[in-house]
Design an enzyme around this catalytic site. Structure first.
Site, PDB file in Angstrom:
ATOM      1  CG  PHE A  55      -1.826  -1.202   1.247  1.00 45.38           C
ATOM      2  CD1 PHE A  55      -2.910  -1.286   0.390  1.00 45.38           C
ATOM      3  CD2 PHE A  55      -1.565  -2.259   2.099  1.00 45.38           C
ATOM      4  CE1 PHE A  55      -3.731  -2.395   0.395  1.00 45.38           C
ATOM      5  CE2 PHE A  55      -2.381  -3.381   2.105  1.00 45.38           C
ATOM      6  CZ  PHE A  55      -3.470  -3.449   1.249  1.00 45.38           C
ATOM      7  CB  CYS A  56       2.608   3.088   2.049  1.00 46.33           C
ATOM      8  SG  CYS A  56       3.481   4.642   2.254  1.00 46.33           S
ATOM      9  N   PRO A  57       5.040   2.542  -0.367  1.00 43.54           N
ATOM     10  CG  PRO A  57       6.928   2.955  -1.677  1.00 43.54           C
ATOM     11  CD  PRO A  57       6.441   2.132  -0.533  1.00 43.54           C
ATOM     12  CB  SER A  80       6.709   2.523   4.684  1.00 44.45           C
ATOM     13  OG  SER A  80       5.382   2.561   4.236  1.00 44.45           O
TER      14      SER A  80
END
Lengths: 76, 375
Positions: free
Chosen positions: A13-15, B291
């Site tokens: 989902f992230c990044p 992340s």
């Protein structure tokens, strides 16, 4: 044919798939093709949108069992 | 069993401490040893840099002696690795010493790569080192009004940093009484204001409420004296340019040919380097599409500690890393929220509250317990 690098961004989902693609594009050489794998439906739109805006090329885009496969080529 | 941990950041430190506790008996009997090699005798709380950059934290608050954070059974050396010889199961370090291992964990982190964007180092402010954060604060203090542009490179450490610094700048200018003289303009590489769609859905109306203008699909190509130019063919003029530069892995990783851009190809669940069963990778050093954040390194380290310990004790790994990430989001105006997600579950951030901001402020101190593996 140029090497086709796989950017496996499934289930992240992230990044996110587009940001992963942008990061990988920086490391690629002009003429390289990259295959982005994404489970985010939005990738079918936002990846081509960015590719077209920057001036690279979308080679193909398809979906199978919820996984979008988008092949792009670095042109400059 | 010799376990060698390269890197003394969040991931390496939590891993070392958790392993030291899980393998207490093996360490005592001499069946196992844990050695950590680091480039520094200090451990930096990196999220503190955001606060230093806006004058909310003194740099000295960001550091502890690394050895004070480690279990006494861990051998700690300031001796950065210069060569990885994975086939021979050893590394060579700056002192000239060769360190042999049975298992190696590489957690060397990432660094900004300002030189990859022409003009950025010369004209832009950034806040990913103490020196840069202090320099940015001094620049802010001398700023009396005009157009401030926030620009973001890819990939970058801490995905919340672009939004956080933007909202913290609003607070900073308001507190100085010059907000009415500032035009704040935010740019972002993809087609919304944050990579996480729920976060973007919250942030965009906040921008509009505060009068922050924004441009998406904006990737820094070069910076000149007055404007930042995008790959997409647009440019943003500025009086003060605040940047989150693109990052790379550490040079030694690139030099060793372990991964493009200094990021090592890593199995997303077992965290071993692809093709290597006794080489593990943590935190920013992986090439995983998640992340680059302290919490990522933290949760990876917890999973890996269990697996290395169980490899020693029962001969097999017992746990997959599930992709867990937890990020605080400073929202300005004394409020904060957070995003938590993993490989299967997307984030669902709530409206910012003063309570979460207070917890984040407390965490800035509690971090040291976290690094010790106690939280």
């Amino acid at each position: 044919m140029a090497d086709r690098k796989i950017v496996d961004a499934k289930n992240t989902f992230c990044p996110g798939p587009l940001m992963e693609l942008i990061a990988n594009m920086k490391q690629a050489e002009v003429g390289d093709e990259l295959l982005v794998l994404s489970t985010d439906e939005g990738s079918a739109n936002d990846i081509p949108e960015w590719i077209n805006k920057v001036g690279h090329e979308v080679i193909e885009s398809s979906e199978d069992a919820g996984v979008w496969s988008i092949v792009v080529k670095k042109t400059k | 069993m010799k376990i060698l941990i390269v890197g003394g950041g969040m991931g390496g430190t939590i891993l070392a401490n958790n392993l030291a506790r899980k393998l207490r008996n093996e360490l005592k009997s001499g069946k196992a040893s844990i050695t950590m090699l680091s480039a520094s005798d200090k451990h930096m709380y990196q999220p503190g840099l955001l606060y230093v950059a806006v004058g909310k934290m003194n740099p000295s608050e960001m550091y502890r002696d690394q050895v004070s954070l480690l279990e006494p059974s861990i051998e700690f050396k300031v001796d950065p690795v210069t060569e990885f010889n994975l086939d021979d199961k050893n590394v060579k370090a700056k002192s000239g010493t060769t360190y042999n291992y049975d298992i190696i964990v590489i957690a060397t982190g990432s660094r900004t790569h300002a030189e990859g964007t022409p003009g950025l180092a010369e004209y832009a402010e950034q806040f990913y080192t103490e020196a840069d954060a202090v320099k940015m604060y001094k620049k802010l203090e001398a700023f009396e009004g005009g157009k401030v542009v926030v620009a973001v490179g890819v990939p970058h450490k801490c995905p919340m940093a672009p939004l956080e610094i933007t909202f913290m700048l609003v607070d900073y200018f308001k507190q100085r009484g010059i907000w009415d003289k500032v035009q704040l303009h935010y740019t972002y590489p993809i087609g919304r204001t944050h990579s996480l769609e729920p976060v973007a859905k919250w942030a965009t109306p906040e921008f509009e409420r505060l009068g922050i203008t924004y441009e998406t699909l904006f990737n820094m190509k070069e910076v000149n004296e007055n404007a930042v130019v995008s790959e997409e063919g647009t440019e943003a003029e500025y009086d003060l340019l605040i940047t989150v530069p693109a990052h790379k892995g550490m040079q030694v990783i690139e030099d060793a040919g372990l991964g493009a851009g200094g990021f090592i190809p890593t199995d997303r669940k077992r965290l071993n380097m692809e093709g290597r069963e006794n080489v593990y990778v943590l935190g920013d050093t992986t090439n995983l599409p998640i992340s680059k954040a302290g919490s990522t390194a933290h949760f990876e380290a917890e999973a890996l500690a269990e697996n290395i310990a169980s490899l020693m004790t029962i001969g097999t790994a017992t746990r997959d890393y599930d992709g867990k990430v937890f990020c605080f989001i400073e929202a300005g105006d004394g409020k904060a929220t957070y995003a938590m997600f993993n490989y299967q579950n997307p984030p669902d951030p709530k409206a910012p509250t003063a309570g979460i901001h207070m917890f984040k402020t407390a965490y800035n101190k509690m971090y040291w317990a976290s690094a010790r593996g106690l939280l």
